[in-house]
Design an enzyme around this catalytic site. Sequence first.
Site, mmCIF file in Angstrom:
data_model
loop_
_atom_site.group_PDB
_atom_site.id
_atom_site.type_symbol
_atom_site.label_atom_id
_atom_site.label_comp_id
_atom_site.label_asym_id
_atom_site.label_seq_id
_atom_site.Cartn_x
_atom_site.Cartn_y
_atom_site.Cartn_z
ATOM 1 N N LYS A 1 80.872 -21.368 16.200
ATOM 2 C CA LYS A 1 80.513 -22.058 14.959
ATOM 3 C C LYS A 1 81.686 -22.132 13.985
ATOM 4 C CE LYS A 1 75.782 -22.533 15.458
ATOM 5 N NZ LYS A 1 74.451 -22.739 14.963
ATOM 6 N N LYS B 1 75.986 -26.022 25.925
ATOM 7 C CA LYS B 1 74.524 -25.918 25.821
ATOM 8 C C LYS B 1 73.957 -27.044 24.950
ATOM 9 C CE LYS B 1 73.162 -23.374 21.801
ATOM 10 N NZ LYS B 1 72.028 -22.805 21.168
ATOM 11 N N LYS C 1 70.543 -28.444 18.853
ATOM 12 C CA LYS C 1 69.924 -29.295 17.834
ATOM 13 C C LYS C 1 70.944 -30.004 16.974
ATOM 14 C CE LYS C 1 66.597 -26.139 16.223
ATOM 15 N NZ LYS C 1 67.429 -25.074 15.743
HETATM 16 P P1 ATP Z 1 71.695 -25.054 16.152
HETATM 17 O O1 ATP Z 1 72.177 -26.203 16.974
HETATM 18 O O2 ATP Z 1 71.249 -25.447 14.789
HETATM 19 O O3 ATP Z 1 72.622 -23.891 16.140
HETATM 20 P P2 ATP Z 1 70.018 -24.312 18.334
HETATM 21 O O4 ATP Z 1 69.567 -25.564 18.963
HETATM 22 O O5 ATP Z 1 71.070 -23.541 19.012
HETATM 23 O O6 ATP Z 1 70.368 -24.566 16.821
HETATM 24 P P3 ATP Z 1 68.301 -22.121 17.444
HETATM 25 O O7 ATP Z 1 67.357 -22.410 16.348
HETATM 26 O O8 ATP Z 1 69.534 -21.393 17.092
HETATM 27 O O9 ATP Z 1 68.690 -23.466 18.185
HETATM 28 O O10 ATP Z 1 67.553 -21.380 18.628
HETATM 29 C C1 ATP Z 1 66.160 -21.213 18.775
HETATM 30 C C2 ATP Z 1 65.842 -20.663 20.143
HETATM 31 O O11 ATP Z 1 66.143 -21.633 21.148
HETATM 32 C C3 ATP Z 1 66.650 -19.419 20.510
HETATM 33 O O12 ATP Z 1 65.812 -18.496 21.174
HETATM 34 C C4 ATP Z 1 67.701 -19.937 21.453
HETATM 35 O O13 ATP Z 1 68.133 -18.959 22.375
HETATM 36 C C5 ATP Z 1 66.953 -21.049 22.157
HETATM 37 N N1 ATP Z 1 67.875 -22.089 22.649
HETATM 38 C C6 ATP Z 1 68.718 -22.825 21.887
HETATM 39 N N2 ATP Z 1 69.402 -23.706 22.648
HETATM 40 C C7 ATP Z 1 68.976 -23.508 23.920
HETATM 41 C C8 ATP Z 1 69.317 -24.127 25.168
HETATM 42 N N3 ATP Z 1 70.208 -25.104 25.240
HETATM 43 N N4 ATP Z 1 68.696 -23.683 26.283
HETATM 44 C C9 ATP Z 1 67.779 -22.696 26.212
HETATM 45 N N5 ATP Z 1 67.401 -22.081 25.071
HETATM 46 C C10 ATP Z 1 68.001 -22.470 23.931
#
Ligand code: ATP
Length: 333
Positions: free
Chosen positions: A116, A198, A201
């Site tokens: 990040k 990965k 969002k």
């Molecule tokens: P951001 O992009 O805003 O950092 P994010 O998409 O990584 O957000 P989080 O809100 O940080 O999502 O994560 C919520 C949950 O979703 C966590 O348990 C995280 O491990 C899971 N998660 C996030 N991205 C993935 C992915 N690509 N595959 C599987 N699990 C995921």
Amino acid sequence: MFDKDKKLIFSGIQPTGVFTLGNYIGAVRNWGPLQDEYNCIYCIVDLHAITVKQEPAVLRKNTLGAYALLLACGIDPEKSIAFIQSHNPNHAELSWVLSCSTQFGELSRMTQFKDKSAKHADNINAGLFTYPVLMAADILAYNADLVPIGADQKQHLELARNIAVRFNQKYSETFTVPEPYIPTVGARVMSLQDPEKKMSKSDANPNACVYILDDKDTIIRKFKRAVTDSEAEVVYREGKAGINNLITIYSAVTGKAVAEVEREFEGKGYGDFKLAVGEAVADSLENVRTEYARLIADKAYLEQCYKQGAEQAYSISRRVVSKAYKKVGFIQR
Ligand code: ATP
Ligand code: LTN
């Protein structure tokens, strides 16, 4: 409302936009089915969200949207506690205390912080650095036994465990040391445009992610455009990150094992397979979309639910945080 004999689950998700298929498969879709066997607490972590730049009006809208999505994904506010992190001050209070039992060196090793900081080089704020301490506070404030998360959060959970063990050693038994609960299939869903990364969002490219509110046509289009390789066989093999990701997604949403998927698409090309993945994903998300539309139109109900959730969360965590305050030597007020 909670049964004393059941173990306690805590998890959180950031209100940084509509949940992706990665959030759903890796985390949120697993939360509903846990509600009967465990005492569950689920949280929209808005304090975490402001570690990156947020437009206040957008954050407000996304937080309510994320709360509605949580319910649409099957979290029942009568069975579980569902609340918004900033509504319970115990998280921030405990976070400070825990930060004094966390070393600069261990926070510097967190890969999410490194990723990040590289992505937001103009805003490497202290909150981004101490993010994992707040996450530890979220979990330890309830003495959670299990934390259902995707694979990317494993390192943060390991840190939360270390903080708990260290605090317990220094001040005597206070916190439960939590265990991660990571799904066997779909713990790391990859970007459709760059399958080495990965799915996230906050990806700038909307084609890289399937959002769980996307309509069927959009979902199918995104899968059709998914980056794969120049081969044509639907087989799971080292070095074929794109197709491996699609096989994993298909396997996760249909419940079919990888070998079964390979057999189903023997002799067929990537085109047929991509269409099948898109259709299976869209069908599996249809209920979430309808439920979300119903819930987001009922603001009064959502408000009633998150207020009740905050009260319940406050009362459980207050006991734990007071205990920690006493242990470190603060005079009780
Ligand atoms: P951001 O992009 O805003 O950092 P994010 O998409 O990584 O957000 P989080 O809100 O940080 O999502 O994560 C919520 C949950 O979703 C966590 O348990 C995280 O491990 C899971 N998660 C996030 N991205 C993935 C992915 N690509 N595959 C599987 N699990 C995921
Ligand atoms: N850091 C998590 C979100 C999160 C979380 C938590 C997950 C904040 N607090 C407590 C589980 C338990 C993420 O997904 N990025």
